[in-house]
Design an enzyme around this catalytic site. Structure first.
Site, mmCIF file in Angstrom:
data_model
loop_
_atom_site.group_PDB
_atom_site.id
_atom_site.type_symbol
_atom_site.label_atom_id
_atom_site.label_comp_id
_atom_site.label_asym_id
_atom_site.label_seq_id
_atom_site.Cartn_x
_atom_site.Cartn_y
_atom_site.Cartn_z
ATOM 1 N N GLU A 15 5.369 -2.792 -12.240
ATOM 2 C CA GLU A 15 6.804 -2.502 -12.329
ATOM 3 C C GLU A 15 7.464 -3.365 -13.393
ATOM 4 O O GLU A 15 8.343 -2.899 -14.125
ATOM 5 C CB GLU A 15 7.456 -2.703 -10.965
ATOM 6 C CG GLU A 15 7.066 -1.620 -9.966
ATOM 7 C CD GLU A 15 7.465 -1.920 -8.538
ATOM 8 O OE1 GLU A 15 7.148 -1.093 -7.653
ATOM 9 O OE2 GLU A 15 8.090 -2.973 -8.294
ATOM 10 N N SER A 62 4.150 -5.158 -8.334
ATOM 11 C CA SER A 62 5.178 -5.885 -9.081
ATOM 12 C C SER A 62 4.762 -6.084 -10.533
ATOM 13 O O SER A 62 5.587 -6.004 -11.453
ATOM 14 C CB SER A 62 5.439 -7.244 -8.426
ATOM 15 O OG SER A 62 6.070 -7.080 -7.175
ATOM 16 N N HIS A 87 0.829 -1.202 0.000
ATOM 17 C CA HIS A 87 0.000 0.000 0.000
ATOM 18 C C HIS A 87 0.866 1.257 0.000
ATOM 19 O O HIS A 87 0.522 2.258 -0.634
ATOM 20 C CB HIS A 87 -0.896 0.019 1.240
ATOM 21 C CG HIS A 87 -1.848 -1.131 1.314
ATOM 22 N ND1 HIS A 87 -3.212 -0.971 1.405
ATOM 23 C CD2 HIS A 87 -1.642 -2.469 1.318
ATOM 24 C CE1 HIS A 87 -3.807 -2.155 1.456
ATOM 25 N NE2 HIS A 87 -2.859 -3.074 1.419
#
Length: 478
Positions: free
Chosen positions: A367, A364, A17
């Protein structure tokens, strides 16, 4: 000159978060006429600012103010009892947040808009009681938001009645088809004593609040091209404003995250510099999953037998109690490196990284997408199963299949790595798709991209709707 709008971004004190909330706060602070305060639980604040563990901090861009969460020291407070910690954060945080908003007004810095992440509907309730507007910042996929919406608005009974058939197809209005195994775990919790019940309750509160408004505005950490049909289908119920992938432009070069885990002292970037281009397997299962013996053995053997260099993140608190990881010595023999934590964006941006073995958390996932790194998807819980399904559909990942024991074995991991990093037709296409989505993602969050424009328009609208004189502390106290 227009009066600056004061945005207060508040988030739950957990790694998944903190990063998207902090990235959004920094993006907001870089826009004209925007002042930003960032608030998270005392536990995370102490880790971020060890020299000012309880105090307000101003770094010139953001002001950081912690709220009470009942934690002490730097222990990862929600590890042992998540359900009670969620309730503790709600009870103590809501009381303290009221004081924070009143104090800012008394100091001549009244908050214009509270932006809260999931799990913190109470922050919106506190703001409303003080006459302050608020907006939800959805830090998961828009598709996941759609699933929760339909669950809480007419499809709960159907979903719960079929939940024990994981391979059964399911189709919800406006969403692509998937299987019951792809549903977020917390949706299926019915027993108040279960580990995930606190999360379920927090989501229920969020969607109850959304249903009370006509087409409420929701900021979403996604971008138009990534989930076009899903975003369109939800337009009847909410005004979804895509602002993602939310990450500062210099994230690959400087430390822009709010890590609650200490960086490993090993120089993993120098190690990456010594590896051939696109040769390294990067393995990380995020900030929550704990490794057990069977995980370690399977992943270790799969990596060794793939005969590729690897960088493997295994948190110090990420192993089951009593498990000693012998992989570190073994890794060095096989041109591998095991670290306790690392700067993931920097690693993924490195030219040596050719594959990301991931748990498919939404941070993730984004990213990896922004970095153009293809993935082997090994989802664990929460929204990760659905994220893995979407990664397959985007063509950027191979989803590893679990064995009868519910784990991904060494042979399956090696097979997936051979597909993603090999020279076969499938591998070439996955890498091409990863590059294609990298360009789309970077275009979206650029100044002229869809998400960049959306965020600017959102801020401009907030400023335009500001009263000529903000509420005084006397008016707030009435």
């Amino acid at each position: 000159m227009e009066q600056p709008a004061h945005f207060l971004v508040i988030t739950f004190p957990a790694q998944g978060h903190l990063n998207p909330a902090l990235h959004l706060a920094k993006c907001l602070a870089c826009l004209p006429n925007a002042r930003v305060t960032f608030s998270t639980g005392a536990f995370a604040h102490r880790v971020m600012f060890p020299s000012s563990p309880e105090a307000e901090v101003d770094d010139g861009l953001l002001t950081y103010i912690p709220f009470a969460d009942g934690s002490s020291g730097k222990t990862n407070a929600h590890d042992k009892d998540l359900r009670n910690f969620v309730e503790q954060v709600r009870r103590l945080g809501s009381q303290h947040f009221d004081s924070i908003l009143r104090d800012l007004a008394a100091r001549g810095r009244p908050v214009t808009l509270v932006i809260h992440t999931i799990m913190l509907q109470w922050a919106s309730d506190v703001a409303r009681d003080l006459g302050i507007s608020s907006t939800l910042y959805w830090i998961q996929a828009a598709t996941v938001l759609g699933i929760y919406h339909h669950f809480f608005n007419g499809h709960k009974a159907y979903i719960l009645s079929h939940a024990k058939n994981p391979s059964l197809p399911i189709s919800l209005p406006g969403l692509p088809p998937f299987q019951f195994r792809d549903l977020p775990d917390s949706l299926l919790v019915t027993d108040p004593t279960e580990f995930l019940f606190g999360i379920f309750e927090a989501f229920r509160e969020v969607f109850n609040a959304l249903s009370r408004s006509h087409r409420p505005k929701v900021l979403v950490n996604s971008f138009d091209e990534l989930e076009a049909s899903e975003l369109s289908s939800m337009g009847e119920y909410m005004e979804l404003i895509t602002v993602g992938p939310v990450m500062p432009e210099d994230a690959e070069k400087t430390d822009t995250t709010a890590d609650i885990f200490e960086q490993d002292e090993k120089d993993y970037m120098d190690w990456l510099n010594s590896q051939a281009e696109r040769s390294v397997v990067y393995v990380s299962f995020g900030s929550v999953h704990k490794m057990v013996k069977e995980d370690v053995e399977g992943i270790s053997r799969g990596l060794r037998e793939s005969k590729r260099p690897y960088l493997w993140v295994v948190r110090k608190d990420g192993k089951e109690e009593g498990l000693e990881l012998e992989e570190e010595d073994e890794a060095e023999k096989n041109n591998g490196l095991v670290v306790a934590w690392c700067s993931q964006l920097k690693v993924l941006a490195h030219s040596a990284v050719g594959c990301f073995v991931t748990h498919c958390g939404w941070n993730s996932t984004l990213e990896g997408l922004v970095s153009g790194v293809p993935a082997v998807a090994i989802p664990k819980w929460s929204d990760q199963h659905l994220n893995a399904r979407m990664m397959e559909r985007w063509g950027t990942a191979v989803r590893a299949e679990e064995g009868e024991d519910g784990r991904v074995g060494a042979d399956e991991l090696r097979r997936c790595l051979d597909v993603v990093m090999g020279q076969g037709v499938n591998g070439v296409e996955i890498r091409r798709k990863a590059e294609w989505w990298k360009k789309r993602a970077r275009e979206a969050f650029s100044d002229d991209g869809s998400s960049g424009r959306n965020l600017r328009s959102f801020v401009e609208e907030v400023i335009c709707r500001m009263p000529s004189s903000p509420l005084s502390i006397e008016e707030i106290n009435q």
